[in-house]
Design a protein around this motif. Structure first.
Motif, PDB file in Angstrom:
ATOM      1  N   ILE A  49     -35.633  87.625 103.734  1.00  0.00           N
ATOM      2  CA  ILE A  49     -35.680  86.091 103.722  1.00  0.00           C
ATOM      3  C   ILE A  49     -36.432  85.822 105.190  1.00  0.00           C
ATOM      4  O   ILE A  49     -36.112  86.748 106.351  1.00  0.00           O
ATOM      5  N   ILE A  59     -29.030  78.881 109.690  1.00  0.00           N
ATOM      6  CA  ILE A  59     -28.583  79.878 108.511  1.00  0.00           C
ATOM      7  C   ILE A  59     -27.262  79.878 107.927  1.00  0.00           C
ATOM      8  O   ILE A  59     -26.176  80.054 108.504  1.00  0.00           O
ATOM      9  N   TRP A  63     -25.677  84.800 104.189  1.00  0.00           N
ATOM     10  CA  TRP A  63     -27.585  85.446 104.262  1.00  0.00           C
ATOM     11  C   TRP A  63     -27.494  86.557 105.055  1.00  0.00           C
ATOM     12  O   TRP A  63     -28.702  87.936 104.937  1.00  0.00           O
ATOM     13  N   ARG A  64     -26.716  86.744 105.952  1.00  0.00           N
ATOM     14  CA  ARG A  64     -26.661  88.030 106.465  1.00  0.00           C
ATOM     15  C   ARG A  64     -26.007  89.562 105.899  1.00  0.00           C
ATOM     16  O   ARG A  64     -26.330  90.530 107.148  1.00  0.00           O
ATOM     17  N   LEU A  66     -26.627  89.819 102.211  1.00  0.00           N
ATOM     18  CA  LEU A  66     -27.510  89.967 100.790  1.00  0.00           C
ATOM     19  C   LEU A  66     -28.274  91.256 100.568  1.00  0.00           C
ATOM     20  O   LEU A  66     -28.413  92.002 101.674  1.00  0.00           O
ATOM     21  N   LEU A  75     -33.266  89.788 106.818  1.00  0.00           N
ATOM     22  CA  LEU A  75     -33.793  89.053 107.190  1.00  0.00           C
ATOM     23  C   LEU A  75     -34.784  88.878 108.581  1.00  0.00           C
ATOM     24  O   LEU A  75     -34.468  89.112 109.152  1.00  0.00           O
ATOM     25  N   GLY A  84     -36.262  78.041 105.741  1.00  0.00           N
ATOM     26  CA  GLY A  84     -36.063  79.666 105.072  1.00  0.00           C
ATOM     27  C   GLY A  84     -37.008  79.553 103.980  1.00  0.00           C
ATOM     28  O   GLY A  84     -36.748  79.126 102.762  1.00  0.00           O
ATOM     29  N   LEU A  86     -37.599  83.113 100.605  1.00  0.00           N
ATOM     30  CA  LEU A  86     -37.592  83.768 100.313  1.00  0.00           C
ATOM     31  C   LEU A  86     -38.390  84.697  99.605  1.00  0.00           C
ATOM     32  O   LEU A  86     -38.808  83.907  98.542  1.00  0.00           O
ATOM     33  N   SER A 139     -32.455  75.249 104.355  1.00  0.00           N
ATOM     34  CA  SER A 139     -32.349  76.257 104.846  1.00  0.00           C
ATOM     35  C   SER A 139     -32.516  76.764 104.197  1.00  0.00           C
ATOM     36  O   SER A 139     -33.553  77.247 104.337  1.00  0.00           O
ATOM     37  N   ASN A 140     -33.208  75.928 102.809  1.00  0.00           N
ATOM     38  CA  ASN A 140     -34.551  76.523 101.718  1.00  0.00           C
ATOM     39  C   ASN A 140     -36.172  76.019 101.693  1.00  0.00           C
ATOM     40  O   ASN A 140     -35.669  74.553 101.306  1.00  0.00           O
ATOM     41  N   VAL A 188     -28.931  84.246  97.179  1.00  0.00           N
ATOM     42  CA  VAL A 188     -29.790  83.675  98.001  1.00  0.00           C
ATOM     43  C   VAL A 188     -29.277  81.626  98.246  1.00  0.00           C
ATOM     44  O   VAL A 188     -28.234  81.526  99.614  1.00  0.00           O
TER      45      VAL A 188
END
Length: 264
Positions: A49, A59, A63-64, A66, A75, A84, A86, A139-140, A188
């Protein structure tokens, strides 16, 4: 008539921190050392990401931690803005150039034209998205489109782009969503994956990555009046790039020459 010399760097598959170091290094070389403009395409391995340059504190916590296919999802900080992204099942492009006149919006429209023309030759019609005030709250990156992004005829986002500008010198790179894994997307973003865009459907019908890159490369040569000269990164250049990558954080420590592969 012969166009302006540009460097075309062959497709690279590498960790995200290395890819971001390459883009930043190329911009530095163009700005300070007379390096020609550059076009390159690349993929991310392992999945990652990437975070916009101002997104460090915005974030989701999960996510930290995954993982996908037995590897952590990295990351990685981008040098450019945006939300963010992917990077799995996508193709990333990068342009390094200078002296492009106009407002930020005009520059985006000029530089994205090769993407529009290249995909049009593959039967996929793309246009610019519309500004959305909710973009900064997400965030996406691919949840919403902006006027810097390209969407298909159904309004589905296909390409998200971002820039880093240093005076008249700039880096623009972006993610082209081609074959996302729906389970990883769900993990995610904790939402079902979006409906397939027209580029993804074209890939499902048999369009290959090589065909995509060939069409986009020819379109770039036409749009920028560029003479694209294929030139891989040299051993000397890799030394400088890895030194820069090491500054990006501990996730870079596992990278090295064996972590990078060239693909055709």
């Amino acid at each position: 008539m012969t166009g302006q010399p540009w460097r075309l760097i062959p497709l690279l598959d590498a960790p995200g921190a290395v890819q971001m170091a390459i883009d930043t290094w190329l911009l530095d070389q163009h700005q300070h050392h007379g390096h020609p403009p550059v076009l390159r395409f690349y993929t991310w391995n392992p999945a990652a990401i990437s975070l916009g340059v101002s997104q460090r504190r915005q974030i989701p916590d999960h996510w930290r931690n995954l993982s996908w296919q037995g590897q952590p999802v990295d990351l990685v900080q981008r040098p450019t803005g945006g939300r963010g992204v992917l990077h799995q099942g996508d193709l990333t492009y990068a342009l390094v150039t200078s002296a492009v006149e106009g407002s930020r919006s005009q520059v985006y429209r000029f530089l994205c034209q090769f993407l529009i023309e290249g995909w049009a030759k593959l039967g996929v019609s793309l246009g610019f998205g519309q500004p959305d005030r909710d973009y900064s709250r997400s965030s996406n990156c691919f949840a919403l489109a902006t006027s810097a992004d390209l969407v298909d005829s159904q309004g589905h986002k296909v390409i998200g782009s971002a820039q880093l500008r240093r005076g008249t010198y700039l880096l623009q790179h972006g993610s082209i969503s081609l074959a996302p894994d729906p389970e990883l997307w769900q993990q995610v973003f904790q939402t079902p994956g979006p409906q397939p865009n027209q580029a993804q459907l074209a890939m499902q019908r048999g369009l290959t990555l090589s065909q995509v890159m060939a069409s986009l490369t020819q379109a770039a040569a036409d749009c920028f009046n560029a003479q694209l000269m294929a030139q891989p990164l040299s051993d000397r250049e890799w030394i400088d790039i890895y030194a820069l990558a090491q500054k990006n954080g501990p996730e870079c420590q596992r990278t090295g020459p064996s972590a990078v592969s060239s693909r055709s």
